[in-house]
Design an enzyme around this catalytic site. Structure first.
Site, PDB file in Angstrom:
ATOM      1  N   ASN A  90       0.798  -1.231   0.000  1.00 39.77           N
ATOM      2  CA  ASN A  90       0.000   0.000   0.000  1.00 39.77           C
ATOM      3  C   ASN A  90       0.832   1.283   0.000  1.00 39.77           C
ATOM      4  OD1 ASN A  90      -2.526   1.681   0.742  1.00 39.77           O
ATOM      5  ND2 ASN A  90      -1.102   2.060   2.420  1.00 39.77           N
ATOM      6  N   TYR A 154       3.164   9.277 -11.589  1.00 38.92           N
ATOM      7  CA  TYR A 154       2.286   8.599 -10.618  1.00 38.92           C
ATOM      8  C   TYR A 154       1.350   7.610 -11.323  1.00 38.92           C
ATOM      9  CZ  TYR A 154      -1.124   7.912  -6.871  1.00 38.92           C
ATOM     10  OH  TYR A 154      -1.977   7.356  -5.950  1.00 38.92           O
ATOM     11  N   LYS A 158       1.254   3.424 -11.304  1.00 38.06           N
ATOM     12  CA  LYS A 158       0.046   2.716 -10.855  1.00 38.06           C
ATOM     13  C   LYS A 158      -0.481   1.794 -11.959  1.00 38.06           C
ATOM     14  CE  LYS A 158      -0.282   4.242  -6.633  1.00 38.06           C
ATOM     15  NZ  LYS A 158      -0.157   3.343  -5.492  1.00 38.06           N
TER      16      LYS A 158
END
Ligand code: NAD
Length: 246
Positions: A90, A154, A158
Site C-alpha cells: 500500500n 504517478y 500505478k
C-alpha cells in the site's frame, strides 16, 4: 473474517494503510505494519493499542528500496509467527510535477516506492507463501485507468502495478496465491488533504456518489479481497471510486 491470519501492510502508519490495518485487526488478524520511520510506526501502533489494548500488532520500517533489508524483516516475521498469509502493498507517493520540471531524483523515488517495492515485497512474500498459499493485494489508483494532467509518473507507476497484479495472478495461481489490486478514487487522507482546494473541489463535483471516499470505504474492499469470501477472485483491479471512472 481473518482469524489466525498473519498480514503485512506497507504504508500502514496513516491514511488508507492505517484503515486497512485497523480493519484487519478488528477481523482478528495479526497485523505487521511497515512505515518509513520508527517514530511514525510507533505512533500508529500506540494509536491502535489505545483503541483496544490486545490487538496483535507490531511494526517495522525497512527501506523499501533495499531488497536485503525487506527480506530480513520478512524472515523475522516468518520466524516469529510461522507464516505470512497476506501482503498488502500500500505504501505510495503521489506526484503533481509537470513533465519538464521532473528531476531524476523524484522520478527514481516514485518508481522505487510505487512500483519496485511492490515487485520486491511480492517476490519475497511469495517465497514464504509457497507451502500454504496466500494473498497479495496492491493499492493502485483510479488515475491508472485514465491518467492525470500533471505528475505523469504517478499514474505510470500505478498502471504498471495493474500489469504486475494481472501477471502475478497468472504466475502465482499454481501456488494458490491470489493477487488483486484496489483502485481507490478520491479518498480523504493526508495525500488528498494536502492538495490545493482548486484541484480537489471540481473533482468532488464529478463523483456520481457525491462525496469523497473514506479510508474505511477502501479498507472494506481490501478486507473482502483478503478473505476467503474472494477465494476465486484473482487478477482483479477493483475500483472503489463512487463511480468516478466508468
Ligand atoms: P498517505 O500519504 O496518507 O500514506 C502513504 C503511506 O505510504 C504512509 O504510511 C507512508 O509511511 C508510506 N510511504 C510513503 N513513502 C514511503 C517510503 N519512502 N518508504 C516507506 N513507506 C512510505 O497516503 P494514502 O492516501 O493513504 O495512500 C496510500 C496508498 O493509496 C498509496 O499507494 C496511494 O498511491 C494510494 N491512493 C490514494 C488515493 C487517495 O485519494 N488518498 C487514491 C488512490 C490511490
Amino acid at each position: 473474517m481473518l482469524e489466525g491470519k498473519i498480514a503485512i501492510v506497507t504504508g500502514g502508519t496513516r491514511g488508507i494503510g492505517y484503515e486497512i490495518a485497523l480493519k484487519f485487526l478488528k477481523e482478528k488478524a495479526t497485523v505487521i505494519i511497515f512505515g518509513s520511520k520508527e517514530e511514525s510506526v510507533e505512533k500508529a501502533i500506540e494509536k491502535i493499542k489505545n483503541i483496544k489494548y490486545d490487538y496483535s500488532i507490531e511494526g517495522y520500517y525497512p527501506n523499501l528500496g533495499k531488497e536485503e533489508e525487506i527480506r530480513e524483516v520478512f524472515q523475522k516475521i516468518y520466524d516469529t509467527y510461522g507464516n505470512i498469509d497476506i501482503l498488502v502493498n500500500n505504501a505510495g507517493i503521489s506526484s503533481y510535477t509537470n513533465l519538464t520540471e521532473y528531476e531524476e531524483e523524484e522520478v527514481n523515488n516514485i518508481i522505487n516506492i510505487n512500483l519496485k517495492a511492490v515487485f520486491t515485497c511480492s517476490k519475497i512474500a511469495s517465497s514464504f507463501m509457497e507451502e500454504k498459499g496466500g494473498v497479495i493485494l496492491n493499492t493502485s489508483s483510479m488515475v491508472s485507468l485514465y491518467g492525470q494532467k500533471s505528475g505523469s509518473m504517478y499514474p505510470a507507476t500505478k498502471e504498471a502495478v495493474n500489469g504486475l497484479t494481472k501477471s502475478l495472478a497468472r504466475e502465482l495461481g499454481k501456488k494458490k496465491i491470489r493477487v488483486n489490486a484496489v483502485a481507490p478514487g478520491v479518498i480523504e487522507t493526508d495525500m488528498v488533504r494536502n492538495l490545493p482546494k482548486e484541484k480537489i473541489e471540481p473533482l468532488i463535483g464529478q463523483i456520481p456518489l457525491g462525496r469523497m471516499g473514506t479510508g474505511e470505504d477502501v479498507a472494506n474492499a481490501f478486507l473482502f479481497l483478503a478473505s476467503d469470501m474472494a477465494s476465486y477472485i484473482s487478477g482483479e483491479i477493483l475500483q472503489v471510486d463512487g463511480a468516478l471512472v466508468n
